[in-house]
Scaffold this motif. Structure first.
Motif, short mmCIF file in Angstrom:
data_model
loop_
_atom_site.label_atom_id
_atom_site.label_comp_id
_atom_site.label_asym_id
_atom_site.label_seq_id
_atom_site.Cartn_x
_atom_site.Cartn_y
_atom_site.Cartn_z
N ARG A 37 0.84 -1.20 0.00
CA ARG A 37 0.00 0.00 0.00
C ARG A 37 0.88 1.26 0.00
NH1 ARG A 37 -2.20 -3.83 2.77
NH2 ARG A 37 -4.36 -4.40 2.53
N SER A 38 0.24 2.39 -0.22
CA SER A 38 0.98 3.65 -0.22
C SER A 38 1.37 4.06 1.20
CB SER A 38 0.16 4.76 -0.88
OG SER A 38 -1.01 5.03 -0.13
N THR A 39 0.74 3.47 2.19
CA THR A 39 1.07 3.75 3.59
C THR A 39 1.34 2.42 4.30
OG1 THR A 39 -1.25 3.65 4.27
CG2 THR A 39 -0.36 5.82 3.69
N GLY A 40 1.99 2.51 5.43
CA GLY A 40 2.23 1.31 6.23
C GLY A 40 3.55 0.65 5.89
N ASP A 41 3.85 -0.39 6.64
CA ASP A 41 5.13 -1.08 6.51
C ASP A 41 5.02 -2.47 5.87
OD1 ASP A 41 6.42 1.06 7.71
OD2 ASP A 41 6.06 0.27 9.73
N GLU A 42 3.82 -2.85 5.43
CA GLU A 42 3.63 -4.18 4.86
C GLU A 42 4.36 -4.28 3.51
OE1 GLU A 42 0.07 -7.03 3.16
OE2 GLU A 42 -0.45 -5.36 4.45
N ARG B 89 4.90 7.74 -1.82
CA ARG B 89 5.35 6.54 -2.54
C ARG B 89 4.87 6.56 -3.98
NH1 ARG B 89 4.24 2.03 2.09
NH2 ARG B 89 5.99 2.60 3.42
N LEU B 90 5.65 5.93 -4.84
CA LEU B 90 5.32 5.83 -6.26
C LEU B 90 4.44 4.61 -6.50
CD1 LEU B 90 8.95 6.37 -7.55
CD2 LEU B 90 7.06 7.96 -7.89
N ALA C 264 1.94 -2.07 -7.10
CA ALA C 264 2.46 -1.91 -5.74
C ALA C 264 2.95 -0.49 -5.57
CB ALA C 264 3.59 -2.92 -5.49
N TRP C 265 3.68 -0.26 -4.49
CA TRP C 265 4.20 1.06 -4.14
C TRP C 265 5.67 0.95 -3.78
CZ3 TRP C 265 0.74 5.00 -4.71
CH2 TRP C 265 -0.59 4.64 -4.82
N ILE C 266 6.46 1.93 -4.19
CA ILE C 266 7.89 1.95 -3.86
C ILE C 266 8.28 3.36 -3.42
CG2 ILE C 266 8.61 0.02 -5.32
CD1 ILE C 266 9.30 2.02 -7.51
N ASP C 267 9.34 3.44 -2.64
CA ASP C 267 9.86 4.74 -2.21
C ASP C 267 10.68 5.34 -3.34
OD1 ASP C 267 8.86 5.03 0.40
OD2 ASP C 267 10.37 3.67 1.19
N PRO C 268 10.45 6.61 -3.65
CA PRO C 268 11.21 7.26 -4.73
C PRO C 268 12.73 7.22 -4.51
CG PRO C 268 9.36 8.63 -4.09
CD PRO C 268 9.43 7.50 -3.10
N LYS C 269 13.16 7.24 -3.25
CA LYS C 269 14.60 7.24 -2.95
C LYS C 269 15.26 5.90 -3.32
CE LYS C 269 14.15 5.91 1.92
NZ LYS C 269 14.24 4.51 1.65
N ASP C 270 14.45 4.85 -3.47
CA ASP C 270 14.99 3.52 -3.75
C ASP C 270 15.14 3.21 -5.24
OD1 ASP C 270 15.09 3.00 -1.04
OD2 ASP C 270 13.13 2.02 -0.99
N VAL C 271 14.68 4.14 -6.09
CA VAL C 271 14.72 3.87 -7.53
C VAL C 271 15.28 5.05 -8.31
CG1 VAL C 271 12.79 2.22 -7.52
CG2 VAL C 271 12.32 4.66 -7.81
N GLU C 272 15.73 4.74 -9.50
CA GLU C 272 16.17 5.76 -10.44
C GLU C 272 15.12 5.85 -11.54
OE1 GLU C 272 19.60 6.32 -13.75
OE2 GLU C 272 20.21 5.54 -11.79
#
Length: 184
Positions: free
Chosen positions: A43-48, A81-82, A100-108
């Motif tokens: 999800r866009s929120t949470g730690d799952e 999150r993206l 799904a959702w990913i953190d922008p800092k983790d991708v280029e």
């Protein structure tokens, strides 16, 4: 007339006008994970976390409000999150397509040409075959990965150069110490 009909249908279905902004765009957005163990969130929120992926894993931007109309491979950010589409094996739908959702800092980020795909999904559906990334997405992905490897190689070369300079400086200091001890 076709555009007016589509606008009326979209308004009846509640599609936002921002979805129309990119309709027919010729540029889509993709991402590559920067490191191993990049987290893919449910999800866009949470730690799952749904899963983790390796460095260089590809994702396609996914604008869910544009499923009915507009560019699907447009960047969509919610709660920081993206929103993305991807396949677990990183190449085709053999193991299933996911959002799904990913953190922008983790991708280029990288962009890709939609190659005439009005919806710009970055995905092609070959008749009687497993869906896969479009050829244009794959070309841009390959270029982005090559660029990353070149950057890493250049960084490694720069590090080696700095290490050599450090060794030279150490040798100079030792030589100075020897000269000072000989003069005493």
């Amino acid at each position: 007339m076709k555009i007016i009909t589509m606008a009326v249908i979209a308004s009846l279905l509640g599609v936002s006008s921002s979805s129309w902004a990119g309709y027919g765009s010729s540029i889509g957005m993709g991402y590559i994970s920067k490191t191993d163990n990049t987290r893919v969130y449910a999800r866009s929120t949470g730690d799952e976390v749904d899963e983790t992926v390796k460095k260089g894993f590809p994702f396609i931007a996914f604008e869910s409000s544009a499923v009915i109309s507009g560019v699907m491979a447009a960047e969509s950010i919610s709660d920081g999150r993206l929103h993305v589409r991807y396949w677990k094996n990183g190449k085709d739908a053999e193991e299933g397509e996911n959002t799904a959702w990913i953190d922008p800092k983790d991708v280029e980020r990288f962009s890709f040409d939609c190659c005439g795909d009005v919806r710009c999904s970055g995905i092609k559906a070959v008749i009687f075959k497993t869906r896969t990334y479009s050829d244009c997405f794959n070309v841009s992905l390959s270029e982005a990965l090559t660029k990353n490897q070149k950057t890493v190689s250049e960084s490694n070369a720069e590090i080696e150069k700095l290490k050599l300079q450090l060794e030279i400086e150490k040798l100079k200091l030792e030589r100075e110490k020897l000269k000072q001890s000989e003069t005493k």
